[in-house]
Motif scaffolding. Structure first.
Motif, PDB file in Angstrom:
ATOM      1  N   GLU A  69       0.827  -1.209   0.000  1.00  0.00           N
ATOM      2  CA  GLU A  69       0.000   0.000   0.000  1.00  0.00           C
ATOM      3  C   GLU A  69       0.860   1.257   0.000  1.00  0.00           C
ATOM      4  O   GLU A  69       0.488   2.285   0.585  1.00  0.00           O
ATOM      5  N   THR A  70       2.016   1.178  -0.641  1.00  0.00           N
ATOM      6  CA  THR A  70       2.953   2.301  -0.678  1.00  0.00           C
ATOM      7  C   THR A  70       3.555   2.425  -2.076  1.00  0.00           C
ATOM      8  O   THR A  70       3.904   1.428  -2.700  1.00  0.00           O
ATOM      9  N   LEU A  71       3.662   3.666  -2.550  1.00  0.00           N
ATOM     10  CA  LEU A  71       4.262   3.959  -3.845  1.00  0.00           C
ATOM     11  C   LEU A  71       5.534   4.770  -3.653  1.00  0.00           C
ATOM     12  O   LEU A  71       5.632   5.569  -2.727  1.00  0.00           O
ATOM     13  N   GLY A  72       6.497   4.585  -4.537  1.00  0.00           N
ATOM     14  CA  GLY A  72       7.733   5.355  -4.498  1.00  0.00           C
ATOM     15  C   GLY A  72       7.715   6.465  -5.536  1.00  0.00           C
ATOM     16  O   GLY A  72       7.184   6.293  -6.635  1.00  0.00           O
ATOM     17  N   LEU A  73       8.279   7.603  -5.187  1.00  0.00           N
ATOM     18  CA  LEU A  73       8.387   8.742  -6.110  1.00  0.00           C
ATOM     19  C   LEU A  73       9.807   9.274  -6.031  1.00  0.00           C
ATOM     20  O   LEU A  73      10.257   9.728  -4.967  1.00  0.00           O
TER      21      LEU A  73
END
Length: 347
Positions: A69-73
């Motif tokens: 439930e985590t995205l990287g940017l």
């Protein structure tokens, strides 16, 4: 009676949510059955799915892939309105789908590729902005992690979201030529990023097509306001060689605005002596006198669409992986020589 769907627009979970009048999180819950939904809500969502012939992408997602439930940017920095707007658009869209965001700032002090590797085990997908890491590293990451590129050249196997740069930069340059400017200089390093390279290409194209116009080499500087003094020194060096510069096409607004202020302090009038134009349309561009002629790009939309494309990629979409190019718009104000009433902004 159902609403008509624009065939040119891809059918996504966002389209279904819009048709059903619910959030994307609600659509997701109905389709995967993770939590109960009211009979009425479920009916609305399923009717929208049927009308739009939407195929839930979750069915294509590998069942053994762990979710975080985590995205990287990954961004080169957070200074200035460009990155803050991009981040805002990305984070708010990810949050609407129940995802949190981990931001990696790849400045010169870091081992950029090591910083990216460090987060790969705790994210579901990653957005890589600008030329923060090498193409080889991008290909390596994309083999195991859903990947979307922002404001950089497309790489096979990755989604990409870009803004239109070439056409708008050419239009901006032609506009200055139509004002009678004959000695234009591009300010910014075309080798620094995909966007700046495309803007210089548009500048070069417009000058090359205009008979009698010479294409001077670019003034290669960074894009922050601190480089304004270098621009002034470069103009002085060019003019010392016998060429009078009468127009600057700057890589972004921050550099253009800093240069305008320094020109004024040096006693040089904008636009009477030099026209100055930028790119971005940050808020300050509208309030400095004269107002800055520039190109408005959808910075927040860039982040929003990066999150949308990444969400779809995570859910299993592997087709239609072409770059998505968002439109830009020319904003004519006083710095190019156009008549423009600065008081209009104040009502």
């Amino acid at each position: 009676m159902s609403l008509e769907h624009d065939d040119a627009r891809p059918v996504t979970i966002y389209t279904v949510a819009e048709r059903a009048g619910v959030s994307i999180a609600t659509v997701s819950r109905v389709l995967n059955g993770s939590t109960p939904a009211s009979a009425r809500t479920r009916q609305r969502v399923l009717r929208a799915v049927e009308e739009l012939e939407y195929v839930p992408l979750r069915a294509a997602r590998p069942v053994d892939r762990p979710t975080h439930e985590t995205l990287g940017l990954v961004l080169p920095g957070l200074r200035g309105p460009y990155y803050s707007e991009l981040l805002s658009g990305f984070e708010s869209t990810a949050a609407a789908d129940g995802q949190s965001t981990v931001v990696v700032v790849c400045d010169a002090s870091k081992d950029k590729e090591a910083a990216v590797r460090k987060i790969l085990g705790r994210i579901d997908g990653i957005v890589i902005g600008n030329d923060t890491i090498s193409d080889a590293m991008v290909r390596q990451v994309s083999r195991s992690t859903p990947t979307v590129l922002v404001a950089r050249d497309a790489i096979e196997g990755c989604d990409a979201v870009q803004v239109e740069n070439f056409i708008s930069s050419a239009e901006l340059t032609r506009h200055l030529l139509d004002h009678g400017r004959r000695s234009l200089v591009f300010v910014g390093d075309p080798e620094g990023s995909h966007d700046i390279s495309e803007r210089y290409r548009g500048f070069h194209h417009a000058l090359a097509r205009r008979r009698g116009s010479q294409v001077a080499p670019p003034v290669r500087v960074g894009y922050e306001e601190m480089h304004g003094r270098t621009v002034l020194a470069a103009i002085e060096a060019i003019e010392a060689g016998g060429t009078t510069v009468d127009g600057l096409v700057c890589a972004n607004d921050e550099l253009a605005l800093a240069t305008m202020v320094l020109l004024a302090r040096a006693g040089r009038s904008v636009p009477d002596e030099l026209a100055v134009v930028g790119f971005d349309d940050i808020m300050t561009s509208r309030y400095l006198a004269p107002g800055l002629t520039t190109v408005q790009q959808p910075m927040r939309e860039l982040g929003r669409w990066a999150a949308i494309r990444l969400h779809e990629r995570i859910e299993g979409r592997t087709f239609d992986v072409h770059p998505q190019v968002l439109p830009t718009r020319l904003m004519l104000r006083g710095s190019c020589g156009c008549d423009w009433d600065e008081t209009a902004l104040l009502g």
